[in-house]
Design a protein around this motif. Sequence first.
Motif, PDB file in Angstrom:
ATOM      1  N   UNK A 263      40.758 -29.041  64.001  1.00 42.96           N
ATOM      2  CA  UNK A 263      41.511 -28.095  64.837  1.00 42.96           C
ATOM      3  C   UNK A 263      40.565 -27.263  65.695  1.00 42.96           C
ATOM      4  N   UNK A 264      41.113 -26.703  66.759  1.00 44.68           N
ATOM      5  CA  UNK A 264      40.339 -25.803  67.612  1.00 44.68           C
ATOM      6  C   UNK A 264      39.858 -24.595  66.802  1.00 44.68           C
ATOM      7  N   UNK A 265      40.702 -24.109  65.891  1.00 40.85           N
ATOM      8  CA  UNK A 265      40.323 -22.967  65.036  1.00 40.85           C
ATOM      9  C   UNK A 265      39.090 -23.304  64.196  1.00 40.85           C
ATOM     10  N   UNK A 266      39.108 -24.453  63.529  1.00 42.76           N
ATOM     11  CA  UNK A 266      37.977 -24.848  62.687  1.00 42.76           C
ATOM     12  C   UNK A 266      36.718 -25.041  63.534  1.00 42.76           C
ATOM     13  N   UNK A 267      36.862 -25.607  64.728  1.00 45.68           N
ATOM     14  CA  UNK A 267      35.709 -25.835  65.597  1.00 45.68           C
ATOM     15  C   UNK A 267      35.102 -24.507  66.044  1.00 45.68           C
ATOM     16  N   UNK A 268      35.931 -23.542  66.420  1.00 44.21           N
ATOM     17  CA  UNK A 268      35.410 -22.236  66.833  1.00 44.21           C
ATOM     18  C   UNK A 268      34.714 -21.539  65.665  1.00 44.21           C
ATOM     19  N   UNK A 269      35.267 -21.689  64.471  1.00 46.29           N
ATOM     20  CA  UNK A 269      34.625 -21.094  63.285  1.00 46.29           C
ATOM     21  C   UNK A 269      33.275 -21.757  63.025  1.00 46.29           C
ATOM     22  N   UNK A 270      33.202 -23.085  63.220  1.00 42.19           N
ATOM     23  CA  UNK A 270      31.926 -23.776  63.041  1.00 42.19           C
ATOM     24  C   UNK A 270      30.898 -23.274  64.053  1.00 42.19           C
ATOM     25  N   UNK A 271      31.293 -23.131  65.310  1.00 43.43           N
ATOM     26  CA  UNK A 271      30.348 -22.669  66.333  1.00 43.43           C
ATOM     27  C   UNK A 271      29.776 -21.298  65.966  1.00 43.43           C
ATOM     28  N   UNK A 272      30.622 -20.410  65.462  1.00 47.75           N
ATOM     29  CA  UNK A 272      30.157 -19.081  65.044  1.00 47.75           C
ATOM     30  C   UNK A 272      29.218 -19.202  63.844  1.00 47.75           C
ATOM     31  N   UNK A 273      29.568 -20.068  62.893  1.00 52.82           N
ATOM     32  CA  UNK A 273      28.730 -20.245  61.700  1.00 52.82           C
ATOM     33  C   UNK A 273      27.390 -20.870  62.084  1.00 52.82           C
ATOM     34  N   UNK A 274      27.429 -21.851  62.972  1.00 52.78           N
ATOM     35  CA  UNK A 274      26.198 -22.500  63.430  1.00 52.78           C
ATOM     36  C   UNK A 274      25.269 -21.483  64.095  1.00 52.78           C
ATOM     37  N   UNK A 275      25.823 -20.625  64.933  1.00 48.77           N
ATOM     38  CA  UNK A 275      25.022 -19.592  65.589  1.00 48.77           C
ATOM     39  C   UNK A 275      24.381 -18.677  64.564  1.00 48.77           C
TER      40      UNK A 275
ATOM     41  N   UNK B  93      19.239 -32.426  62.622  1.00 50.00           N
ATOM     42  CA  UNK B  93      19.795 -33.210  61.512  1.00 50.00           C
ATOM     43  C   UNK B  93      20.456 -32.267  60.505  1.00 50.00           C
ATOM     44  N   UNK B  94      19.751 -31.191  60.161  1.00 47.53           N
ATOM     45  CA  UNK B  94      20.282 -30.199  59.218  1.00 47.53           C
ATOM     46  C   UNK B  94      21.607 -29.627  59.721  1.00 47.53           C
ATOM     47  N   UNK B  95      21.657 -29.218  60.995  1.00 47.67           N
ATOM     48  CA  UNK B  95      22.887 -28.652  61.536  1.00 47.67           C
ATOM     49  C   UNK B  95      24.007 -29.682  61.566  1.00 47.67           C
ATOM     50  N   UNK B  96      23.676 -30.936  61.833  1.00 43.87           N
ATOM     51  CA  UNK B  96      24.690 -31.993  61.800  1.00 43.87           C
ATOM     52  C   UNK B  96      25.276 -32.158  60.406  1.00 43.87           C
ATOM     53  N   UNK B  97      24.413 -32.111  59.399  1.00 47.06           N
ATOM     54  CA  UNK B  97      24.876 -32.208  58.008  1.00 47.06           C
ATOM     55  C   UNK B  97      25.759 -31.023  57.653  1.00 47.06           C
ATOM     56  N   UNK B  98      25.329 -29.823  58.045  1.00 46.18           N
ATOM     57  CA  UNK B  98      26.112 -28.623  57.745  1.00 46.18           C
ATOM     58  C   UNK B  98      27.455 -28.645  58.468  1.00 46.18           C
ATOM     59  N   UNK B  99      27.471 -29.144  59.695  1.00 46.64           N
ATOM     60  CA  UNK B  99      28.717 -29.248  60.458  1.00 46.64           C
ATOM     61  C   UNK B  99      29.695 -30.170  59.737  1.00 46.64           C
ATOM     62  N   UNK B 100      29.205 -31.315  59.275  1.00 48.96           N
ATOM     63  CA  UNK B 100      30.071 -32.257  58.572  1.00 48.96           C
ATOM     64  C   UNK B 100      30.658 -31.619  57.322  1.00 48.96           C
ATOM     65  N   UNK B 101      29.820 -30.935  56.541  1.00 53.60           N
ATOM     66  CA  UNK B 101      30.298 -30.256  55.330  1.00 53.60           C
ATOM     67  C   UNK B 101      31.308 -29.172  55.666  1.00 53.60           C
ATOM     68  N   UNK B 102      30.982 -28.338  56.661  1.00 51.20           N
ATOM     69  CA  UNK B 102      31.849 -27.224  57.056  1.00 51.20           C
ATOM     70  C   UNK B 102      33.219 -27.733  57.491  1.00 51.20           C
ATOM     71  N   UNK B 103      33.223 -28.733  58.370  1.00 51.17           N
ATOM     72  CA  UNK B 103      34.486 -29.223  58.926  1.00 51.17           C
ATOM     73  C   UNK B 103      35.291 -30.051  57.929  1.00 51.17           C
ATOM     74  N   UNK B 104      34.636 -30.496  56.849  1.00 56.07           N
ATOM     75  CA  UNK B 104      35.340 -31.277  55.827  1.00 56.07           C
ATOM     76  C   UNK B 104      35.806 -30.412  54.666  1.00 56.07           C
TER      77      UNK B 104
END
Length: 92
Positions: free
Chosen positions: A35-47, A64-75
């Motif tokens: 969802x757009x909500x989850x994506x915006x939350x990921x962008x804030x968390x990534x920052x 690579x680390x951020x990609x792994x964290x993104x996958x975990x966060x969004x899942x």
Amino acid sequence: MSRTVFCRKYKQELPGLDQPPYPGAKGQDIYQNVSAKAWQEWLAHQTMLINEKQLNLMETGTRVYLGEQMTKFLSGEDYDAAEGYVPPPQSK
């Protein structure tokens, strides 16, 4: 009219992104399942991760680390938080 997706993170139908955030299969997967909500939350968390851990985006290992964290966060899996970070209190 906004499109909805069954969000992988929130396990419910929510408004989706207007376009894939990345080219290729990974971007298409996010577009179709996050969802757009989850994506915006990921962008804030990534920052926050980048700032708090002082990550260098020029380093392959960081990406690579951020990609792994993104996958975990969004899942909805366990993901890293920044050391010493205290989330702001949720307003009611």
